[in-house]
Design a protein around this motif. Structure first.
Motif, short mmCIF file in Angstrom:
data_model
loop_
_atom_site.label_atom_id
_atom_site.label_comp_id
_atom_site.label_asym_id
_atom_site.label_seq_id
_atom_site.Cartn_x
_atom_site.Cartn_y
_atom_site.Cartn_z
N PRO A 129 22.86 -19.21 7.69
CA PRO A 129 23.68 -19.96 8.35
C PRO A 129 23.39 -20.02 9.79
O PRO A 129 22.81 -18.05 9.93
N PHE A 130 22.84 -20.25 10.99
CA PHE A 130 23.17 -20.07 11.83
C PHE A 130 23.83 -18.45 12.22
O PHE A 130 24.99 -18.21 12.16
N PRO A 131 23.03 -17.45 13.43
CA PRO A 131 21.77 -17.27 13.80
C PRO A 131 20.93 -17.11 12.54
O PRO A 131 19.26 -16.84 13.11
N GLY A 132 20.28 -17.16 11.39
CA GLY A 132 19.87 -17.47 10.70
C GLY A 132 18.71 -18.09 10.59
O GLY A 132 18.74 -18.88 11.68
N PHE A 133 17.83 -17.99 10.04
CA PHE A 133 16.42 -18.87 9.66
C PHE A 133 17.09 -20.62 8.96
O PHE A 133 17.70 -20.70 8.15
N ALA A 134 16.73 -21.46 9.77
CA ALA A 134 17.47 -22.97 8.70
C ALA A 134 16.65 -23.33 7.57
O ALA A 134 16.02 -23.47 8.00
N THR A 135 17.95 -23.68 6.90
CA THR A 135 17.23 -24.78 5.54
C THR A 135 16.55 -25.57 5.90
O THR A 135 15.96 -26.26 5.18
N ASP A 136 16.55 -25.99 7.30
CA ASP A 136 16.66 -27.44 7.60
C ASP A 136 15.27 -27.21 7.80
O ASP A 136 14.06 -28.06 8.05
N ASP A 160 15.80 -19.91 -0.34
CA ASP A 160 16.74 -20.70 0.03
C ASP A 160 18.17 -20.36 0.18
O ASP A 160 18.46 -20.12 -1.37
N THR A 161 19.19 -19.34 0.35
CA THR A 161 20.16 -18.97 0.50
C THR A 161 21.88 -20.09 0.59
O THR A 161 22.33 -19.74 -0.16
N VAL A 162 21.26 -21.22 1.35
CA VAL A 162 21.91 -22.14 1.72
C VAL A 162 22.31 -23.40 0.48
O VAL A 162 23.30 -23.50 0.48
N TYR A 163 20.88 -23.78 -0.06
CA TYR A 163 20.65 -24.77 -0.93
C TYR A 163 19.94 -24.04 -1.24
O TYR A 163 18.39 -23.97 -1.68
N THR A 164 19.84 -23.08 -2.90
CA THR A 164 19.27 -22.84 -4.00
C THR A 164 18.35 -23.54 -4.48
O THR A 164 17.78 -23.07 -5.38
N ASP A 165 18.25 -24.69 -4.08
CA ASP A 165 17.36 -25.82 -5.79
C ASP A 165 16.80 -26.70 -4.56
O ASP A 165 16.30 -27.82 -5.03
N ARG A 166 16.84 -26.42 -3.05
CA ARG A 166 15.97 -27.63 -2.15
C ARG A 166 14.37 -27.17 -2.66
O ARG A 166 13.64 -27.06 -1.35
N PHE A 167 13.97 -28.14 -3.41
CA PHE A 167 12.31 -27.65 -3.76
C PHE A 167 11.58 -28.68 -4.11
O PHE A 167 10.84 -28.71 -4.92
N LYS A 168 12.29 -29.99 -3.97
CA LYS A 168 11.65 -31.19 -4.55
C LYS A 168 10.17 -31.21 -3.75
O LYS A 168 9.54 -32.16 -4.81
N HIS A 169 10.21 -30.88 -2.57
CA HIS A 169 8.50 -30.72 -2.19
C HIS A 169 7.69 -29.89 -2.83
O HIS A 169 6.40 -30.28 -2.47
N VAL A 170 7.73 -28.98 -3.35
CA VAL A 170 6.95 -28.13 -4.51
C VAL A 170 6.14 -28.95 -5.10
O VAL A 170 4.93 -28.25 -4.98
#
Ligand code: UD1
Length: 442
Positions: free
Chosen positions: A310-317, A337-347
């Motif tokens: 979360p802010f001020p960290g590196f944005a998941t977006d 990604d510690t915010v959305y741990t399976d956000r890897f559909k692009h891989v």
């Protein structure tokens, strides 16, 4: 359906201009629902999500006036007249198109003490619950029940009391939604472990301009003294920080060595220090001067591992775009990604282009720039940020890349192909027949 066809290897030249923030525009529009009168918001981006949310607001009886022109560089203004609100509902057919429609729960409770809002459906990247939004409303004194896929909430006596709520984990959406409801409650509300994203802060500043009594914006704990009513205002939305970060990555990938690429209309402090520091560590020179960001092209990019927070960290977006940057780096790195741990559909899609990527739990291992360059292929958009990562990859892959289902991209990037064309990239939008397209599973 539309696709983008990109010829890789082109050089970025000139300037890209950052539009208004999508993730701030939506809560600002929701805030307008709180006031009995006409609210005007400047610098609204021309995006599908804004059109969708305008329709969500119209269902309630409010008038939304938004007529964007064709010039991508002129900021657009939206006016919302919430005088005649009478239908306190957000229906499924609209909420399912965009999760942020769920902000109507707080907005309608705050305005009229009642709301019937559809639960958002599933999401392209795993479960995204709304339990904190609902618990927050209950903490303020709302009676909430779920019925037929809808959340039905009511403030006993027509007005919420206020109360204490701790968000766990930190949630941008729940912080915004509960603030919408708390500003007109009878008493004090203390919200703990709040999101500090610039989207939340700028939204809170608009609430303050409307008459809300709010302390602690941008910190862990926000305190609200409820007021009787909110007043309509004229307010200006901030620039989109995710668009800025995306363009900085595009510039690092596609600016010829020694040349400088300019990004205008930016608010660089909204990126957060983590992103900026990691970007500098890649060895790509970047200069910030007011609302202008200059990125210089380099021969080689140093590998830099990142972890979202979360802010001020590196944005998941910005994680998917960073992954593409790291495919062009001189060595291996990781993206966690510690915010959305399976956000890897692009891989899997990036792998179709030849990227050396491996997912392990919440982490992508990126092999870096191999002997063989990435080469063009047909790939499929799955969500907003995944889509833009495919466009970035298409810019560096050799030959032609077709990015299918760009409606995901249109939700959050303002007229992207027009902007990239003017900055020297060979990219065109074409329509295609989904039933017969290569790369689409039956
Ligand atoms: C917003 C952004 C999205 C961004 C995300 C994280 C908008 C419209 N979208 O989404 O682009 O990726 O912030 O920066 O602004 N959670 C719960 N219960 C809840 C709500 C959230 O457990 O009721 C969890 C989520 O599963 C996630 C974490 O909290 O793990 C953060 O999510 P949240 O900040 O709420 O994301 P959104 O507001 O949906």
């Amino acid at each position: 359906m539309d696709k983008l066809v990109i010829q890789g290897g082109g050089a970025l030249q000139g300037t890209l201009h950052v539009g208004g923030s999508k993730n701030t525009a939506l809560p600002l529009m929701a805030a307008a629902v709180l006031a009995d009168g006409v609210t005007t918001i400047h610098n609204i981006p021309v995006l599908k999500d804004v059109a969708t949310f305008s329709n969500v607001i119209r269902v309630t009886g409010c008038t939304v006036d938004w007529a964007p022109d064709d010039d991508p560089d002129t900021p657009e203004t939206i006016t919302i007249d919430a005088s005649n609100i009478h239908h306190f509902e957000a229906p499924y057919d609209l909420v399912k198109q965009m999760r942020a429609s769920f902000y109507m729960l707080g907005a309608l409770l705050g305005r009229g003490g009642k709301a019937r809002v559809s639960l958002p459906g599933g999401c392209a990247w795993g479960p995204r619950p709304v339990d904190l939004h609902i618990k927050g409303m209950e903490a303020l004194g709302a009676r909430v029940r779920e019925e037929g896929g809808y959340v039905i909430a009511e403030a006993p006596g027509g007005r919420l009391d206020g109360g204490r709520m701790r968000f766990e984990p930190v949630s941008v959406g729940a912080t915004i939604n509960v603030l919408l409801a708390a500003v007109t409650a009878r008493g004090e509300s203390v919200l703990e472990n709040c999101a500090a994203e610039p989207d939340v802060v700028v939204f809170g500043e608009m609430l303050q301009a409307m008459g809300a009594q709010i302390d602690g914006l941008g910190t862990d704990t926000i305190t609200v003294q409820g007021v009787e009513k909110m007043s309509p205002v004229t307010f200006t939305n901030c620039p989109d920080r995710i668009e800025l970060g995306t363009y900085m990555i595009a510039a690092a990938l596609a600016t010829p060595p020694g040349e400088t690429f300019r990004i205008t209309g930016a608010q660089p402090e909204h990126l957060g220090p983590d992103f900026t520091e990691r970007f500098r560590e890649t060895g790509v020179p970047v200069r910030f001067d007011g609302d202008v960001v200059e990125v210089e092209g380099v021969e080689s990019i140093r590998p830099v591992s990142i972890e979202t927070a979360p802010f001020p960290g590196f944005a998941t977006d910005l994680q998917a775009q960073w992954t593409v940057l790291m495919t062009q780096a001189d060595g291996p790195s990781t993206v966690r990604d510690t915010v959305y741990t399976d956000r890897f559909k692009h891989v899997p899609e990036l792998r179709r282009l030849g990227a050396d990527l491996r997912v392990e739990g919440d982490t992508v291992h990126v092999g870096g720039k191999g002997e063989r360059p990435m080469s063009g292929a047909t790939v499929m958009s799955t969500d907003l940020r995944a889509s833009v990562s495919l466009v970035l990859a298409g810019m560096v892959a050799q030959g032609e890349t077709d990015v299918l289902r760009v409606y995901h991209l249109d939700r959050g990037y303002e007229r992207l192909e027009g902007k990239l064309q003017r900055a020297g990239i060979d990219v065109v939008r074409e329509t295609y027949d989904e039933a017969h397209a290569e790369g689409v599973a039956a």
